[in-house]
Motif scaffolding. Sequence first.
Motif, PDB file in Angstrom:
ATOM      1  N   MET A  56       0.849  -1.168   0.000  1.00 39.45           N
ATOM      2  CA  MET A  56       0.000   0.000   0.000  1.00 39.45           C
ATOM      3  C   MET A  56       0.894   1.228   0.000  1.00 39.45           C
ATOM      4  O   MET A  56       1.920   1.265   0.658  1.00 39.45           O
ATOM      5  N   LEU A  57       0.505   2.209  -0.789  1.00 42.12           N
ATOM      6  CA  LEU A  57       1.214   3.481  -0.852  1.00 42.12           C
ATOM      7  C   LEU A  57       0.174   4.584  -0.773  1.00 42.12           C
ATOM      8  O   LEU A  57      -0.799   4.575  -1.528  1.00 42.12           O
ATOM      9  N   ALA A  58       0.331   5.501   0.163  1.00 38.85           N
ATOM     10  CA  ALA A  58      -0.616   6.605   0.321  1.00 38.85           C
ATOM     11  C   ALA A  58      -0.146   7.818  -0.467  1.00 38.85           C
ATOM     12  O   ALA A  58       1.046   8.026  -0.662  1.00 38.85           O
ATOM     13  N   ALA A  59      -1.117   8.647  -0.897  1.00 36.25           N
ATOM     14  CA  ALA A  59      -0.811   9.827  -1.695  1.00 36.25           C
ATOM     15  C   ALA A  59      -0.260  10.970  -0.857  1.00 36.25           C
ATOM     16  O   ALA A  59       0.219  11.942  -1.408  1.00 36.25           O
ATOM     17  N   ARG A  93      -7.983  12.160  -0.338  1.00 34.14           N
ATOM     18  CA  ARG A  93      -6.738  11.497  -0.724  1.00 34.14           C
ATOM     19  C   ARG A  93      -7.040  10.262  -1.567  1.00 34.14           C
ATOM     20  O   ARG A  93      -8.181   9.928  -1.823  1.00 34.14           O
ATOM     21  N   HIS A  94      -5.995   9.554  -1.951  1.00 32.67           N
ATOM     22  CA  HIS A  94      -6.130   8.264  -2.611  1.00 32.67           C
ATOM     23  C   HIS A  94      -4.911   7.420  -2.246  1.00 32.67           C
ATOM     24  O   HIS A  94      -3.946   7.919  -1.667  1.00 32.67           O
ATOM     25  N   PHE A  95      -4.983   6.134  -2.580  1.00 36.37           N
ATOM     26  CA  PHE A  95      -3.878   5.236  -2.279  1.00 36.37           C
ATOM     27  C   PHE A  95      -3.806   4.152  -3.353  1.00 36.37           C
ATOM     28  O   PHE A  95      -4.728   3.966  -4.132  1.00 36.37           O
ATOM     29  N   TRP A  96      -2.679   3.466  -3.397  1.00 32.03           N
ATOM     30  CA  TRP A  96      -2.458   2.402  -4.360  1.00 32.03           C
ATOM     31  C   TRP A  96      -2.195   1.104  -3.614  1.00 32.03           C
ATOM     32  O   TRP A  96      -1.591   1.102  -2.542  1.00 32.03           O
ATOM     33  N   THR A  97      -2.622  -0.008  -4.211  1.00 33.07           N
ATOM     34  CA  THR A  97      -2.323  -1.329  -3.670  1.00 33.07           C
ATOM     35  C   THR A  97      -1.808  -2.222  -4.795  1.00 33.07           C
ATOM     36  O   THR A  97      -2.183  -2.060  -5.955  1.00 33.07           O
ATOM     37  N   ALA A  98      -0.953  -3.157  -4.425  1.00 33.46           N
ATOM     38  CA  ALA A  98      -0.435  -4.156  -5.363  1.00 33.46           C
ATOM     39  C   ALA A  98       0.192  -5.279  -4.543  1.00 33.46           C
ATOM     40  O   ALA A  98       0.509  -5.105  -3.360  1.00 33.46           O
ATOM     41  N   ASP A  99       0.361  -6.422  -5.176  1.00 29.68           N
ATOM     42  CA  ASP A  99       1.034  -7.535  -4.521  1.00 29.68           C
ATOM     43  C   ASP A  99       2.519  -7.229  -4.373  1.00 29.68           C
ATOM     44  O   ASP A  99       3.094  -6.491  -5.173  1.00 29.68           O
ATOM     45  N   ALA A 100       3.114  -7.811  -3.368  1.00 32.71           N
ATOM     46  CA  ALA A 100       4.555  -7.657  -3.171  1.00 32.71           C
ATOM     47  C   ALA A 100       5.296  -8.447  -4.260  1.00 32.71           C
ATOM     48  O   ALA A 100       4.715  -9.280  -4.937  1.00 32.71           O
ATOM     49  N   GLY A 101       6.543  -8.167  -4.407  1.00 30.44           N
ATOM     50  CA  GLY A 101       7.361  -8.955  -5.309  1.00 30.44           C
ATOM     51  C   GLY A 101       7.805  -8.245  -6.575  1.00 30.44           C
ATOM     52  O   GLY A 101       8.424  -8.863  -7.433  1.00 30.44           O
ATOM     53  N   ALA A 102       7.504  -6.979  -6.715  1.00 30.25           N
ATOM     54  CA  ALA A 102       7.972  -6.239  -7.889  1.00 30.25           C
ATOM     55  C   ALA A 102       9.483  -6.055  -7.807  1.00 30.25           C
ATOM     56  O   ALA A 102      10.064  -6.039  -6.726  1.00 30.25           O
ATOM     57  N   ALA A 128       0.348  -1.207  -9.818  1.00 32.22           N
ATOM     58  CA  ALA A 128      -0.563  -0.989  -8.693  1.00 32.22           C
ATOM     59  C   ALA A 128      -1.916  -0.449  -9.158  1.00 32.22           C
ATOM     60  O   ALA A 128      -2.026   0.164 -10.211  1.00 32.22           O
ATOM     61  N   GLN A 129      -2.922  -0.690  -8.331  1.00 32.12           N
ATOM     62  CA  GLN A 129      -4.271  -0.182  -8.595  1.00 32.12           C
ATOM     63  C   GLN A 129      -4.515   1.031  -7.697  1.00 32.12           C
ATOM     64  O   GLN A 129      -4.266   0.981  -6.492  1.00 32.12           O
ATOM     65  N   SER A 130      -5.026   2.114  -8.277  1.00 32.14           N
ATOM     66  CA  SER A 130      -5.336   3.329  -7.527  1.00 32.14           C
ATOM     67  C   SER A 130      -6.744   3.227  -6.936  1.00 32.14           C
ATOM     68  O   SER A 130      -7.662   2.726  -7.584  1.00 32.14           O
ATOM     69  N   HIS A 131      -6.890   3.680  -5.685  1.00 35.60           N
ATOM     70  CA  HIS A 131      -8.179   3.669  -4.989  1.00 35.60           C
ATOM     71  C   HIS A 131      -8.488   5.084  -4.503  1.00 35.60           C
ATOM     72  O   HIS A 131      -7.650   5.686  -3.817  1.00 35.60           O
ATOM     73  N   PRO A 132      -9.659   5.618  -4.808  1.00 34.64           N
ATOM     74  CA  PRO A 132     -10.017   6.942  -4.292  1.00 34.64           C
ATOM     75  C   PRO A 132     -10.338   6.877  -2.805  1.00 34.64           C
ATOM     76  O   PRO A 132     -10.749   5.834  -2.301  1.00 34.64           O
ATOM     77  N   GLY A 133     -10.126   7.971  -2.105  1.00 35.82           N
ATOM     78  CA  GLY A 133     -10.456   8.045  -0.687  1.00 35.82           C
ATOM     79  C   GLY A 133      -9.284   7.681   0.203  1.00 35.82           C
ATOM     80  O   GLY A 133      -8.164   7.443  -0.251  1.00 35.82           O
TER      81      GLY A 133
END
Length: 72
Positions: A1-4, A20-29, A39-44
Amino acid sequence: MLAASGHIAGVINPASRDKRHFWTADAGAADADAWLAGAQSHPGSWWKHWSAWLARRGGAKIAARATLGGAG
């Protein structure tokens, strides 16, 4: 998870305001750029997502004590 934004902005702007918004993705990049690219961006606020995650794992809620301390 990464916050904006940082934690201060999250406290000043409550999660209910959805500023704000944040991004999520699986580990391992391979690196941070690759992670963000996938990563996928999520609003809020991420706080709502985290709160729901905790609720599924935290067990039953109990009422807070009315007074602090013991009889002694």
